[in-house]
Structure formats: C-alpha cells, structure tokens
Design a protein around this motif. Structure first.
Motif, PDB file in Angstrom:
ATOM      1  N   LEU A  65       1.255   4.640  -2.375  1.00  0.00           N
ATOM      2  CA  LEU A  65       1.180   6.104  -2.385  1.00  0.00           C
ATOM      3  C   LEU A  65       2.571   6.727  -2.503  1.00  0.00           C
ATOM      4  N   LYS A  66       3.537   6.180  -1.787  1.00  0.00           N
ATOM      5  CA  LYS A  66       4.912   6.692  -1.864  1.00  0.00           C
ATOM      6  C   LYS A  66       5.504   6.450  -3.248  1.00  0.00           C
TER       7      LYS A  66
ATOM      8  N   SER B 265       1.439  -2.439   0.373  1.00  0.00           N
ATOM      9  CA  SER B 265       0.396  -1.725   1.118  1.00  0.00           C
ATOM     10  C   SER B 265       0.033  -0.417   0.417  1.00  0.00           C
ATOM     11  N   ASP B 266      -1.125   0.119   0.779  1.00  0.00           N
ATOM     12  CA  ASP B 266      -1.539   1.419   0.242  1.00  0.00           C
ATOM     13  C   ASP B 266      -0.472   2.470   0.508  1.00  0.00           C
ATOM     14  N   GLU B 267       0.113   2.434   1.690  1.00  0.00           N
ATOM     15  CA  GLU B 267       1.134   3.421   2.061  1.00  0.00           C
ATOM     16  C   GLU B 267       2.321   3.379   1.092  1.00  0.00           C
ATOM     17  N   VAL B 268       2.787   2.185   0.776  1.00  0.00           N
ATOM     18  CA  VAL B 268       3.921   2.044  -0.147  1.00  0.00           C
ATOM     19  C   VAL B 268       3.496   2.451  -1.557  1.00  0.00           C
TER      20      VAL B 268
END
Length: 95
Positions: free
Chosen positions: A49-50, A44-47
């Motif tokens: 980004l992290k 995902s985008d969230e992962v």
C-alpha cells in the motif's frame, strides 16, 4: 515484467533514488533492493500500500503484479460464502 522490475522501473521513471523511496515508505534500502531484485517474496499488504501511494500505482495493478490478494479482500471473500463458492466452482484449477 515481474513485481520487482515493475517497482524499479516506476521508481526510476519518477526519478526517485532507492534510499529516498525506502525512507518514504519506512523500510530499509537493503530490503527494498532485495524486493526489486526478486530476492524477497512480495512484501506485506502494508508495504505494498505504501509503495502504491509513493509510486502512484493503482492498487489493483500493484497487487496483481505482486500476485497477492490483500488480506482484507480474502477475509471479505470468506464472509460471502455464495460468491466465494461461485469463484471456487468456476475456477479452472490449471486445466
């Protein structure tokens, strides 16, 4: 170099263990291993980004390597009909 290989190379360059990176970005080591081995689609985008933050990878570079357009960019493109139309019209579509 594919997305998973790039992540592993950067992680190893930074001398981070797989479990340590997984803990830093709050995912399971098994999932991170599967991403690095290309047994999973890009996360995902969230992962992403992290991962970018933890591995100090510029956002354009990591999203390009993942062959992903962030959801926010997709939404903004659709709101800007003129520029979106230009992108669609200028695309070669595999020619």
């Amino acid at each position: 170099m594919n997305f998973g290989e790039m992540l592993r190379a950067k992680r190893e360059t930074m001398k981070l263990g797989l479990r340590e990176l997984a803990r830093l970005i709050d995912i399971s080591p098994t999932y991170l291993s599967r991403i690095e081995l290309c047994h999973e689609r890009a996360p995902s985008d969230e992962v992403i980004l992290k991962l970018a933050e933890a591995l100090e990878i510029p956002l354009p570079d990591i999203f390009i390597s993942a062959q992903r357009v962030p959801k926010l960019i997709q939404e903004n493109m659709l709101l800007d009909k003129e520029n979106f139309s230009t992108l669609i019209n200028d695309a070669t579509w595999g020619e």
